[in-house]
Design a protein around this motif. Structure first.
Motif, PDB file in Angstrom:
ATOM      1  N   LEU A   1      27.572  41.393  36.596  1.00 15.61           N
ATOM      2  CA  LEU A   1      27.668  40.960  37.273  1.00 15.61           C
ATOM      3  C   LEU A   1      29.305  40.653  37.496  1.00 15.61           C
ATOM      4  O   LEU A   1      30.238  40.966  38.120  1.00 15.61           O
ATOM      5  N   ARG A   2      29.808  40.558  35.649  1.00 15.54           N
ATOM      6  CA  ARG A   2      31.062  39.994  35.691  1.00 15.54           C
ATOM      7  C   ARG A   2      32.306  41.826  35.637  1.00 15.54           C
ATOM      8  O   ARG A   2      33.259  41.845  37.006  1.00 15.54           O
ATOM      9  N   THR A   3      31.594  42.458  35.559  1.00 19.11           N
ATOM     10  CA  THR A   3      31.818  44.207  35.152  1.00 19.11           C
ATOM     11  C   THR A   3      32.293  44.398  37.049  1.00 19.11           C
ATOM     12  O   THR A   3      33.296  44.908  37.272  1.00 19.11           O
ATOM     13  N   ALA A   4      31.269  44.306  38.166  1.00 17.61           N
ATOM     14  CA  ALA A   4      30.852  44.580  38.600  1.00 17.61           C
ATOM     15  C   ALA A   4      32.356  43.919  39.785  1.00 17.61           C
ATOM     16  O   ALA A   4      33.037  44.574  40.540  1.00 17.61           O
ATOM     17  N   PHE A   5      32.527  42.230  39.694  1.00 16.76           N
ATOM     18  CA  PHE A   5      33.639  41.574  40.262  1.00 16.76           C
ATOM     19  C   PHE A   5      34.847  42.297  39.464  1.00 16.76           C
ATOM     20  O   PHE A   5      35.602  42.154  40.725  1.00 16.76           O
ATOM     21  N   ALA A   6      34.868  42.638  38.132  1.00 20.11           N
ATOM     22  CA  ALA A   6      36.337  43.002  37.723  1.00 20.11           C
ATOM     23  C   ALA A   6      36.949  43.971  38.551  1.00 20.11           C
ATOM     24  O   ALA A   6      37.801  44.844  39.243  1.00 20.11           O
ATOM     25  N   TYR A   7      36.015  45.346  38.745  1.00 18.09           N
ATOM     26  CA  TYR A   7      36.409  45.915  39.447  1.00 18.09           C
ATOM     27  C   TYR A   7      36.283  46.523  40.922  1.00 18.09           C
ATOM     28  O   TYR A   7      35.996  47.973  41.278  1.00 18.09           O
TER      29      TYR A   7
ATOM     30  N   ALA B   1      41.662  51.030  40.491  1.00 18.05           N
ATOM     31  CA  ALA B   1      41.192  50.220  41.940  1.00 18.05           C
ATOM     32  C   ALA B   1      40.260  51.111  42.546  1.00 18.05           C
ATOM     33  O   ALA B   1      40.111  51.404  43.573  1.00 18.05           O
ATOM     34  N   ALA B   2      38.726  50.954  41.271  1.00 17.09           N
ATOM     35  CA  ALA B   2      37.861  51.843  41.575  1.00 17.09           C
ATOM     36  C   ALA B   2      37.134  51.047  42.662  1.00 17.09           C
ATOM     37  O   ALA B   2      35.854  51.030  44.092  1.00 17.09           O
ATOM     38  N   GLY B   3      37.227  49.908  42.685  1.00 13.73           N
ATOM     39  CA  GLY B   3      36.262  48.678  44.059  1.00 13.73           C
ATOM     40  C   GLY B   3      36.911  48.167  45.193  1.00 13.73           C
ATOM     41  O   GLY B   3      36.397  47.708  45.999  1.00 13.73           O
TER      42      GLY B   3
ATOM     43  N   ALA C   1      43.764  34.110  36.704  1.00  7.62           N
ATOM     44  CA  ALA C   1      42.479  34.258  38.123  1.00  7.62           C
ATOM     45  C   ALA C   1      42.688  34.385  39.483  1.00  7.62           C
ATOM     46  O   ALA C   1      43.653  33.823  39.262  1.00  7.62           O
ATOM     47  N   GLY C   2      42.346  35.868  39.123  1.00  4.93           N
ATOM     48  CA  GLY C   2      42.564  36.016  40.976  1.00  4.93           C
ATOM     49  C   GLY C   2      41.807  37.862  41.015  1.00  4.93           C
ATOM     50  O   GLY C   2      40.731  38.209  40.773  1.00  4.93           O
ATOM     51  N   LYS C   3      42.324  37.737  42.058  1.00  5.12           N
ATOM     52  CA  LYS C   3      41.004  39.220  43.449  1.00  5.12           C
ATOM     53  C   LYS C   3      42.428  39.601  44.207  1.00  5.12           C
ATOM     54  O   LYS C   3      43.447  39.407  44.279  1.00  5.12           O
ATOM     55  N   THR C   4      42.112  41.176  43.693  1.00  9.42           N
ATOM     56  CA  THR C   4      43.214  41.886  45.223  1.00  9.42           C
ATOM     57  C   THR C   4      42.759  41.968  46.061  1.00  9.42           C
ATOM     58  O   THR C   4      40.893  41.598  46.404  1.00  9.42           O
TER      59      THR C   4
ATOM     60  N   ALA D   1      38.816  39.801  36.165  1.00 13.19           N
ATOM     61  CA  ALA D   1      39.118  40.429  36.920  1.00 13.19           C
ATOM     62  C   ALA D   1      41.059  41.314  37.153  1.00 13.19           C
ATOM     63  O   ALA D   1      41.735  42.599  37.218  1.00 13.19           O
ATOM     64  N   VAL D   2      41.978  39.838  35.827  1.00 13.72           N
ATOM     65  CA  VAL D   2      43.136  39.717  35.768  1.00 13.72           C
ATOM     66  C   VAL D   2      43.274  40.657  34.728  1.00 13.72           C
ATOM     67  O   VAL D   2      43.567  41.119  34.411  1.00 13.72           O
ATOM     68  N   ASN D   3      42.357  40.114  33.716  1.00 12.70           N
ATOM     69  CA  ASN D   3      42.292  41.280  32.262  1.00 12.70           C
ATOM     70  C   ASN D   3      42.432  42.279  32.188  1.00 12.70           C
ATOM     71  O   ASN D   3      42.709  42.981  30.997  1.00 12.70           O
ATOM     72  N   THR D   4      40.799  42.653  32.694  1.00  7.04           N
ATOM     73  CA  THR D   4      40.409  44.262  32.586  1.00  7.04           C
ATOM     74  C   THR D   4      40.266  45.134  34.022  1.00  7.04           C
ATOM     75  O   THR D   4      40.153  46.103  34.072  1.00  7.04           O
ATOM     76  N   GLY D   5      40.445  44.730  35.237  1.00  9.88           N
ATOM     77  CA  GLY D   5      39.413  44.664  36.074  1.00  9.88           C
ATOM     78  C   GLY D   5      41.042  44.637  37.719  1.00  9.88           C
ATOM     79  O   GLY D   5      42.084  45.468  36.831  1.00  9.88           O
ATOM     80  N   THR D   6      40.978  45.238  38.554  1.00  8.56           N
ATOM     81  CA  THR D   6      41.746  45.786  39.980  1.00  8.56           C
ATOM     82  C   THR D   6      43.150  44.803  39.528  1.00  8.56           C
ATOM     83  O   THR D   6      43.992  45.764  39.957  1.00  8.56           O
TER      84      THR D   6
END
Length: 694
Positions: free
Chosen positions: A389-395, A688-690, A517-520, A501-506
């Motif tokens: 679930l963590r990976t799905a949210f991060a990307y 930007a995969a997600g 901590a944040g979200k695109t 999401a900030v450390n490794t994701g979008t």
């Protein structure tokens, strides 16, 4: 004929005397005249007390003649009315010169000059308009003589020095001194007095902030007049250096007007209407505001607008930018515009999933899915298979968000958004999980701030205190504890996801060298770009897009908005201590039970629950123990009030005399997903995969 002339003169003098006497009786007392005229003065203070904006006339502090520097008195009398101490309100010498001027310039359209004494100017400023007619001039003379009849010369000069207009909305020498020099008129130097005295003739033309050279030239004229009048020596005039006068730094910012436009209308609900001058103390931090303006202007694409809201942990608005340029457009996109949030909306999807029983490390599958005829896709065009679930949210994987929404219920997602302060319409179509509902920047920022506050509600506010000009308190904001919106373990879980999401994701572009901590969020065809996040107790939301909602090439939440967030936050939190996030998820007992131990209606330690996981109160429940002594209440801070949540989301009407808050009994545990380890090689690689493509 001579007798007739003398007779007419006597009649005229008697008529004037009668008119002056009547006017003198009608003129208010000295104390009444000291009061500010109609038209409320509102001075707006920043968080550090600095006055950065004023509305209405500015009168400063009333200075008695004893408090007024002698050089200021001498400068004003010398340049405006050298025979002030000797005439009865109207200067015969000045009138004679004005008459000669009128004859010489008859038909030219030029106005009579040199006839207005200090007393006449005071009469005009207090009782009359600035319209130029002979009848108004005659009334001005009558009122001037009435003033001289009723008040002493010192009283007239004190009234004049505190009421004359000096430009920039400033009335009186104290307001003018603070406006142009940044200090009270009690500390005025000869050079500063010359600059101020020179403003009366033409405030806009000789304003030092509008035309420095014209102001300096006029100050030189004032110094020469003072020498000619004998109030200073030539050596003193030569020693005075108006060019060396330090002007006050302009603290006002165009972008800060977005904040004042939002905050000041709230005064109607905070204080009673009135006309007396007031001081409004606000939450805005001018350094943060400058940083926010610079971050938006430096990163917003050409032809695109940007908005930013920054909230402290209790909801205090520290910075607000409603557009790229207030002068060009005062439309506040931070508080008024409604735009699709894109994947930033997944905050509510994943919180609803966590509350329903999901864990951040649970396995989910990124695969093609169709829900009620709708088939979401990922912007990468690929499917990565099993992942946490963590990976799905991060990307920001769209298919996983859609599956979660379908499983937990789209109404549950909508209710979560309502709970966190989203007031705009929300549909329950399957695509809503990808942010198809329109929202306001300030509401989304407040929702993220509530997560940063461990699930406690945050209500943005901008006014902390309102006082009268003399310091009498009219309003003081009381601290608000907030409402517990979700249990702390849900807030910890979503914070874990947001940090990833900030450390490794979008959201990698939002990194600032300390925990973030944040979200695109990106909407279809790149019409909107978002980044919302928090660090060190400060939550900031950034939006970019066109007002006409046309696509913007390359606009994605993880690019310009995330970079603007980082540019601003580096400055905004620089003086704050680094804070680690509380991402330790302490799951409740119902989540730790074996699956076969969770039965609908099974007696639990806290009682029975219905099919929705809500507590069932049977007759006799809640009675005190047999000994008749109820246990003492335990105060663990804000608690989750399910009744309040249902009332806010429209699922229950608020009854009169409703009871207090009740802690939510979570629903039965959902079946655990199959334990499948994610193959590292299949993890999404595109930052930007997600991003949202609803």
């Amino acid at each position: 004929m001579a007798r007739w002339g003398i007779g007419l003169a006597i009649v005229a003098l008697v008529a004037i005397a009668v008119a002056v006497g009547i006017a003198a009786q009608r003129i208010p007392s000295f104390e009444e005249l000291k009061k500010s005229p109609a038209g409320q003065t509102v001075r707006i203070h920043a968080a550090d007390g600095t006055i950065f904006f004023s509305l209405g006339p500015n009168y400063g502090r009333w200075l008695t003649l004893r408090e007024t520097p002698r050089v200021m008195q001498d400068a004003m009398v010398a340049v405006e009315d050298r025979r002030f101490r000797y005439h009865p309100g109207v200067d015969p010498v000045g009138l004679a010169r004005a008459g000669v001027f009128a004859v010489e310039n008859y038909g030219s359209g030029r106005r009579m000059q040199g006839a207005s004494t200090i007393t006449q100017q005071l009469a005009r400023n207090v009782f009359l308009s600035n319209s130029y007619t002979w009848s108004r001039k005659l009334r001005e003379m009558v009122l001037a003589m009435a003033l001289e009849w009723k008040f002493s010369k010192d009283e007239i000069l004190e009234l004049y020095l505190n009421k004359v207009y000096f430009g920039g909305g400033s009335y009186g020498i104290d307001a003018a001194s603070r406006r142009f020099f940044g200090h009270s008129a009690t500390d005025m130097s000869l050079s500063e007095a010359a600059v101020i005295a020179g403003l009366v003739k033409a405030p806009s033309r000789y304003s030092p902030t509008a035309d420095a050279q014209a102001a300096l030239g006029r100050a030189g004229v004032v110094l020469n007049v003072m020498v000619d009048a004998g109030v200073i020596t030539r050596a003193q005039a030569d020693a005075a250096k108006p060019a060396d006068v330090e002007l006050a730094q302009e603290t006002g910012q165009n972008s800060a007007r977005y904040f004042t436009d939002w905050a000041l209308p709230q005064l109607d609900m905070l204080i009673d209407e009135g006309n007396e001058p007031i001081d409004v103390y606000t939450t805005i931090d001018l350094d943060m505001q400058r940083a926010a303006t610079a971050a938006i202007q430096a990163n917003v694409p050409s032809g695109v607008q940007g908005a930013l809201v920054s909230l402290d942990r209790d909801g205090a608005v520290r910075a607000m930018v409603g557009g790229s340029d207030y002068v060009a457009s005062n439309y506040n996109r931070a508080t008024q515009a409604v735009r699709q949030p894109g994947s930033a909306w997944k905050l509510f999807v994943y919180m609803a999933a966590l509350e329903a029983g999901y864990k951040v490390d649970d396995e989910v599958v990124d695969e093609p899915v169709t829900i009620a005829g709708w088939s979401p896709r990922n912007s990468s065009g690929r499917f990565a298979g099993p992942m946490s679930l963590r990976t799905a949210f991060a990307y920001s994987v769209n298919t996983v968000a859609a599956k979660l929404g379908s499983e937990i219920g789209f109404s549950a997602v909508a209710n979560m958004a309502r709970r966190f302060g989203i007031t705009t319409p929300i549909n329950t179509h399957p695509s809503m999980v990808l942010g198809s509902a329109e929202v306001r920047v300030i509401d989304m920022t407040a929702a993220f701030a509530a997560v940063a506050r461990r699930g406690v509600s945050v209500h943005p506010y901008g006014i902390t205190k309102v006082t009268t000009a003399d310091g009498r308190l009219l309003y003081q904001r009381k601290p608000e504890g907030g409402q517990q919106l979700v249990d702390s373990w849900v807030a910890a879980g979503i914070t874990d996801l947001l940090q990833t999401a900030v450390n490794t994701g979008t959201g990698r572009a939002a990194q600032i060298g300390r925990p973030v901590a944040g979200k695109t969020g990106t909407t279809s065809s790149n019409k909107d770009g978002w980044f919302l996040g928090f660090s060190s107790g400060l939550t900031t939301g950034v939006w970019m897009g066109r007002d006409d909602a046309k696509p913007v090439g390359g606009l994605q939440g993880g690019r310009a908005p995330a970079k603007a967030f980082a540019d601003y936050m580096r400055i905004a939190v620089a003086r704050r201590p680094v804070e680690a996030f509380d991402t330790e998820v302490k799951l409740p007992e119902w989540q730790l039970e074996e699956d076969d131990g969770a039965m609908f209606g099974a007696p639990e330690e806290d009682g029975l629950v219905d099919e929705n996981g809500m507590p069932i109160e049977l007759p006799g429940m809640g009675l005190p123990p047999d000994d008749g002594v109820a246990p003492p209440p335990i105060d663990d801070g804000p608690v989750l009030d399910q009744q309040w949540i249902e009332e806010q989301t429209g699922r229950r009407r608020s009854p009169e005399g409703s009871g207090g808050p009740k802690t939510v009994q979570p629903p039965p545990a959902r079946p655990a997903p199959p334990a499948v380890r994610i193959p590292p090689a299949r993890a999404p690689q595109d930052s930007a995969a997600g991003e949202v493509r609803p």
